[in-house]
Every structure is written in structure tokens, then in C-alpha cells.
Design an enzyme around this catalytic site. Structure first.
Site, PDB file in Angstrom:
ATOM      1  N   CYS A 103       0.883  -1.121  -0.107  1.00  0.00           N
ATOM      2  CA  CYS A 103       0.015  -0.034   0.138  1.00  0.00           C
ATOM      3  C   CYS A 103       0.938   1.273   0.143  1.00  0.00           C
ATOM      4  O   CYS A 103       1.994   1.468   0.769  1.00  0.00           O
ATOM      5  CB  CYS A 103      -1.109  -0.074   1.216  1.00  0.00           C
ATOM      6  SG  CYS A 103      -1.947   1.433   1.462  1.00  0.00           S
ATOM      7  N   HIS A 145      -9.167  -3.853  -1.844  1.00  0.00           N
ATOM      8  CA  HIS A 145      -8.107  -3.003  -1.096  1.00  0.00           C
ATOM      9  C   HIS A 145      -8.681  -1.728  -0.832  1.00  0.00           C
ATOM     10  O   HIS A 145      -8.286  -0.969   0.264  1.00  0.00           O
ATOM     11  CB  HIS A 145      -6.870  -3.127  -1.760  1.00  0.00           C
ATOM     12  CG  HIS A 145      -5.752  -2.548  -0.926  1.00  0.00           C
ATOM     13  ND1 HIS A 145      -4.662  -2.941  -0.335  1.00  0.00           N
ATOM     14  CD2 HIS A 145      -5.378  -1.102  -0.991  1.00  0.00           C
ATOM     15  CE1 HIS A 145      -3.803  -2.035   0.102  1.00  0.00           C
ATOM     16  NE2 HIS A 145      -4.237  -0.944  -0.074  1.00  0.00           N
ATOM     17  N   GLU A 146      -8.789  -1.096  -1.961  1.00  0.00           N
ATOM     18  CA  GLU A 146      -9.430   0.225  -1.977  1.00  0.00           C
ATOM     19  C   GLU A 146     -10.551   0.681  -1.400  1.00  0.00           C
ATOM     20  O   GLU A 146     -10.688   1.521  -0.524  1.00  0.00           O
ATOM     21  CB  GLU A 146      -9.516   1.097  -3.651  1.00  0.00           C
ATOM     22  CG  GLU A 146      -8.140   0.937  -4.206  1.00  0.00           C
ATOM     23  CD  GLU A 146      -7.072   1.728  -3.679  1.00  0.00           C
ATOM     24  OE1 GLU A 146      -7.211   2.396  -2.797  1.00  0.00           O
ATOM     25  OE2 GLU A 146      -5.974   1.188  -3.991  1.00  0.00           O
ATOM     26  N   HIS A 149      -9.763   0.977   2.081  1.00  0.00           N
ATOM     27  CA  HIS A 149      -9.411   2.321   2.738  1.00  0.00           C
ATOM     28  C   HIS A 149     -10.724   3.311   2.947  1.00  0.00           C
ATOM     29  O   HIS A 149     -10.528   4.146   3.989  1.00  0.00           O
ATOM     30  CB  HIS A 149      -8.630   3.075   1.358  1.00  0.00           C
ATOM     31  CG  HIS A 149      -7.205   2.691   1.183  1.00  0.00           C
ATOM     32  ND1 HIS A 149      -6.360   2.821   2.407  1.00  0.00           N
ATOM     33  CD2 HIS A 149      -6.566   2.264   0.449  1.00  0.00           C
ATOM     34  CE1 HIS A 149      -5.168   2.569   2.036  1.00  0.00           C
ATOM     35  NE2 HIS A 149      -5.121   2.050   0.690  1.00  0.00           N
TER      36      HIS A 149
HETATM   37 ZN    ZN Z   1      -3.693   1.066  -0.018  1.00  0.00          ZN
END
Ligand code: ZN
Length: 179
Positions: A103, A145-146, A149
Site C-alpha cells: 500500500c 483493498h481500495e 481504505h
Molecule cells: Zn492502499
């Protein structure tokens, strides 16, 4: 137009759930433009996605680049509607190096996260139109993954929660972190 500074952990914005984008106004359009430029210049490592929270904007908005064409999709207020039970790793046992996640907000750190091999989501595009996507493989991983966030979850939390190891990569050397 600007290359934005990417926040690195620890930072409370990275671990706080982001709020809905109420309106695609000038400020949001500006941010999208800057995020595209910021993502495009990441080469060490190359960035495949970036979320608004990573540049200090607590909004539900992220970008994911196509691995081959590099075309960028902008996801505004995304909602995940389906996650397959089968993981990327189960579907692609031969690509075990691909399950190491990293990341831009946690530089030089890598670890294994279980991600669904398939994801479906709805989102708003830059024009304010509702879109649907069914993604598989690595793209599905990037989207998850995003999405994490904007939920305020860093991949390192998942690595540790799943009982996996974190590694710091210096040059070609992988050093297991002792926590
Ligand atoms: Zn990330």
C-alpha cells in the site's frame, strides 16, 4: 492540477470510515483530477489504486487502474453487493507471489491478505451515473483493498488479523517484522 502528498500510517484519516460524496462539485472534480495524476506518477512501487482518504479527504471515492491498459476507473460512493467465497489464492494457486499486498500509505511493507476472487459492486462514475461492475482476479483484489481504505481499514490490520506475517522489503531482501 497537482501531485498530492500521500499520507502514511499512522494517521487517523487512514483508519476512519469515510463519508458519502454528496455532490460531484468542482472540489470533487478537482480531487479526481489530482488523484489521477498522483496515481500516475507512482512508480516505486507502481500504484494500481488510490483512495481519497490517502490524500487526507475523508470521502467515499477511489480510483483503480487497469493493469494492462492503465485506464483508470473512478468509483464514487461504491457499495459492494457480492464477494465470492472462493479467494484469489484458491482460484490461482500458481500465483502465490501475487497475494502479497502492499500500500502506498504503508511504504515498503508487504503481507498476505485473503481476498475474494470475485466482487460485484455498484458505484457512481465521474458523470454521476450509477454503474455496476463484476470484477475477478487481481482487479477484484485491488477493488477490495481500495474499498477497505474508505472503510478506514489498512491491509496490515487484515494481515495481522488473519495471523499472517508482515515483511519489510529493503531492496530485494524480505525481513519479517517482529511485532
Ligand atoms: Zn492502499
Amino acid at each position: 492540477m497537482a501531485i498530492l502528498k500521500i499520507l502514511t500510517a499512522p494517521n487517523s484519516i487512514l483508519t476512519t470510515k469515510a463519508g458519502e460524496v454528496k455532490e460531484i462539485n468542482t472540489e470533487v472534480r478537482h480531487l479526481i483530477k489530482d488523484l489521477k495524476e498522483t496515481l500516475a506518477v507512482q512508480d516505486e512501487p507502481e500504484g494500481v489504486g488510490i483512495a481519497a482518504t490517502q490524500v487526507g479527504k475523508p470521502w467515499r471515492l477511489f480510483l483503480v487502474a487497469d493493469e494492462i491498459t492503465k485506464a483508470v476507473t473512478v468509483y464514487i460512493n461504491p457499495e459492494i453487493t457480492y464477494l465470492s467465497k472462493e479467494s484469489f489464492e484458491e482460484k490461482h494457486p500458481e500465483e502465490d507471489d501475487q497475494v502479497m499486498e502492499g500500500c502506498l500509505s504503508v511504504p515498503d511493507i508487504y503481507g498476505k491478505v485473503r481476498r475474494s476472487n470475485e466482487v460485484e459492486l455498484t458505484y457512481m462514475n465521474e458523470e454521476g451515473q450509477i454503474q455496476e461492475e463484476h470484477a475477478t482476479g487481481l482487479r477484484a483484489t485491488f477493488i477490495q483493498h481500495e474499498y477497505d481504505h474508505i472503510e478506514g481499514i489498512l491491509f496490515t490490520q487484515r494481515v495481522l488479523a488473519e495471523g499472517n506475517d508482515l515483511y519489510r522489503v529493503i531492496g530485494d531482501n524480505w525481513h519479517k517484522l517482529r511485532l
